[in-house]
Design an enzyme around this catalytic site. Structure first.
Site, PDB file in Angstrom:
ATOM      1  N   CYS A 353       0.738  -1.314   0.013  1.00 16.07           N
ATOM      2  CA  CYS A 353       0.078  -0.062  -0.189  1.00 16.07           C
ATOM      3  C   CYS A 353       0.871   1.209   0.030  1.00 16.07           C
ATOM      4  O   CYS A 353       1.521   1.662  -0.974  1.00 16.07           O
ATOM      5  CB  CYS A 353      -0.851  -0.092   1.223  1.00 16.07           C
ATOM      6  SG  CYS A 353      -2.410   1.307   0.637  1.00 16.07           S
ATOM      7  N   HIS A 458      -3.345  -5.664   1.826  1.00 15.76           N
ATOM      8  CA  HIS A 458      -2.878  -5.914   3.390  1.00 15.76           C
ATOM      9  C   HIS A 458      -3.306  -7.404   3.572  1.00 15.76           C
ATOM     10  O   HIS A 458      -4.529  -7.836   2.963  1.00 15.76           O
ATOM     11  CB  HIS A 458      -3.521  -4.859   4.322  1.00 15.76           C
ATOM     12  CG  HIS A 458      -3.176  -3.662   4.043  1.00 15.76           C
ATOM     13  ND1 HIS A 458      -2.076  -3.112   4.365  1.00 15.76           N
ATOM     14  CD2 HIS A 458      -3.872  -2.479   3.708  1.00 15.76           C
ATOM     15  CE1 HIS A 458      -1.915  -1.763   4.191  1.00 15.76           C
ATOM     16  NE2 HIS A 458      -3.188  -1.235   3.708  1.00 15.76           N
TER      17      HIS A 458
HETATM   18  N1  LIG Z   1      -3.251   1.675   3.850  1.00 15.88           N
HETATM   19  C1  LIG Z   1      -1.896   2.513   3.145  1.00 15.88           C
HETATM   20  O1  LIG Z   1      -0.865   2.318   3.211  1.00 15.88           O
HETATM   21  C2  LIG Z   1      -2.448   3.716   2.627  1.00 15.88           C
HETATM   22  C3  LIG Z   1      -1.604   4.614   1.778  1.00 15.88           C
HETATM   23  C4  LIG Z   1      -1.968   5.805   1.504  1.00 15.88           C
HETATM   24  N2  LIG Z   1      -1.930   6.749   2.763  1.00 15.88           N
HETATM   25  C5  LIG Z   1      -3.419   6.184   0.791  1.00 15.88           C
HETATM   26  O2  LIG Z   1      -4.266   6.486   1.471  1.00 15.88           O
HETATM   27  O3  LIG Z   1      -3.242   5.922  -0.240  1.00 15.88           O
END
Ligand SMILES: NC(=O)CC[C@H](N)C(=O)O
Length: 501
Positions: A353, A458
């Site tokens: 992510c 995830h």
């Molecule tokens: N869950 C995350 O790692 C989110 C990554 C980033 N902050 C987004 O919103 O895209």
């Protein structure tokens, strides 16, 4: 699933703490399994969490709805997600109606009943709590109507008298549900009796009356040495010590804030894989790495400087609530060069992510959602941040994976997505033939050499098929962990302390 067996609204049991880290989440999880094992229908509840460890769960209307249907999913804090699993309940957004996700020291994204709420995110703290109480109370009332027992977790300490008037998470919840409260303290730090007595003494009389038992947690040594303190404390307060729980170094449940103890970072066996997880300030969803800690021969460590990634077989860039800011932090630690050297040597790099977004060429934020900046340039990808947040469960199959991660080829994974960013090939680089190999459409890519892998999903390591493919091993399941916890409740508690009337 169990059916409601007790008449009337659910009995409410609440776990309060004398401080953060006293063991509230652990105990609430253990109680969820304890009551579920009695054939009761159980739900967890915590009014408000402050955490970037979130899970994707059903919204009440969308419960049982189509996976991926936008709006059918919402976010709650991880601790209530695990408590729901321990309770054998389907996790839903009412179990943690308010989630504050810190993006900077003075700013959090506010998630109400699973959905980002921009007005609340912009509101000052005190006004905010008054305005959300009706939704919190309604969520709790619904859970009480549908269950036999609701196991409620408090936050921090209930004796923060500066916050008493704006409380929506501790004694206000206890009073609303008429909860039988247990107050747990961490005796390993010292001062446990003063913490218990002081917390009790600072509460107004009607709230003191709800405290029915004290719990000493993380005890090491000879329990006989505790006397006569529990008796003296009971003389002063009327509240008995109902359990003394020994220190458990490796209880197998992800820590609430996800930060595991490095001293216990291996499940034993000769170390064959050293994995360094970069711990940036706004790291998110890091509890997804807990199963790696349980795989024999895997050594999991945190990395905050180049020396910490020295000798690592894999470097993981985990999720981030603030990708651009965390990437700037990573550069300030000179970790960018260390990761580049590792990748150039053919070492494995995995970005999840926010970590995937960092591995690309650039972050583009025209709406002020996250931040702009150049990426690490290890994958020819570009990420644009959108106002809309993607929150869903996803099941997908890896295509043909090459190189170091080839064991994942064809493996089907179940995971979850929480992101504003959307990632695609860099058009100008692609025009010149520099493309990332797309392994799952719009979700996973690797570099041509195959050692750098980035994906939006995830929960990869919570999937037994992935652990088997990568390590040829199974880690102990959460089911085993929950049963061990429930057995502990049976040993350590005076039975009348947990009896339901
Ligand atoms: N869950 C995350 O790692 C989110 C990554 C980033 N902050 C987004 O919103 O895209």
């Amino acid at each position: 699933m169990t059916h409601k067996t007790l008449p009337g609204p659910a009995r409410a049991i609440m776990v309060l703490g004398t401080s953060s880290g006293a063991g509230k989440s652990w105990l609430a999880t253990a109680l969820c399994r304890h009551y579920s094992n009695q054939g009761l229908k159980v739900a967890p509840f915590k009014a408000q969490n402050m955490s970037n460890n979130a899970r994707v769960v059903a919204t009440p209307d969308g419960a049982g709805g189509e996976a991926g249907a936008f709006g059918a999913w919402g976010e709650i804090g991880s601790a209530q997600y695990f408590q729901a699993l321990a309770a054998r309940a389907a996790p839903d957004v009412r179990m943690n109606p308010l989630l504050l996700k810190p993006e900077a020291d003075t700013h959090s994204q506010v998630v109400l009943l699973g959905q980002v709420n921009n007005e609340l995110s912009a509101m000052p703290w005190r006004g905010r709590s008054a305005s959300v109480w009706p939704q919190i109370a309604a969520a709790l009332d619904e859970l009480r109507a549908e269950n036999d027992v609701v196991v409620i977790e408090g936050a921090g300490s209930p004796a923060e008298i500066n916050l008493h008037d704006s409380d929506v998470v501790n004694m206000r919840v206890a009073r609303h549900a008429g909860a039988r409260c247990l107050l747990v303290t961490d005796i390993d730090r010292g001062g446990a009796f003063a913490h218990l007595y002081g917390t009790w003494a600072l509460l107004p009389g009607d709230e003191r009356a709800l405290i029915q038992g004290f719990v000493l947690n993380k005890f090491r040594g000879d329990a006989a040495l505790l006397a006569p303190a529990p008796e003296l404390l009971q003389e002063k307060t009327g509240v008995p010590v109902v359990a003394t729980i020994p220190m458990q170094w490796n209880h197998g449940l992800p820590e609430e804030d996800g930060v595991f103890d490095m001293a216990t970072a291996t499940a034993g066996g000769a170390v064959h894989t050293r994995i360094a997880v970069v711990a940036y300030p706004r790291i998110s969803n890091l509890d997804e790495f807990q199963p790696l800690k349980n795989v024999p021969g895997v050594l999991l460590t945190w990395a905050r400087c180049p020396a910490d990634v020295e000798g690592a077989d894999w470097i993981i860039l985990p999720g981030s609530k603030a990708t651009a800011a965390d990437l700037a932090w990573l550069r300030a630690q000179a970790l960018d060069a260390a990761i580049a050297r590792h990748a150039a040597r053919g070492g494995r790099v995995l970005g999840i992510c926010g970590g995937l977004q960092m591995l690309g060429e650039a972050l583009i934020d025209t709406l002020g959602v996250d931040g702009n900046g150049p990426g690490l340039g290890l994958l020819p990808l570009v990420t644009s941040f959108e106002a809309r947040k993607t929150v869903r469960h996803t099941r997908a199959r890896f295509g043909e994976v090459r190189g170091a991660w080839a064991a994942l080829a064809g493996v089907e994974v179940a995971g979850y997505e929480i992101h504003h960013g959307q990632t695609a090939q860099h058009p100008a680089m692609a025009a010149k033939g520099d493309v990332a190999r797309e392994l799952i459409p719009r979700l996973a890519w690797q570099n041509p050499a195959g050692n750098v892998l980035g994906l939006y999903l995830h929960g990869l390591f919570e999937d037994a098929a992935v652990l088997r493919a990568l390590f040829g091993a199974d880690a102990p399941t959460l089911e085993q962990v929950f049963e061990r916890m429930a057995a502990g409740v049976g040993w350590w508690f005076a039975p009348e302390a947990l009896a339901l009337d």
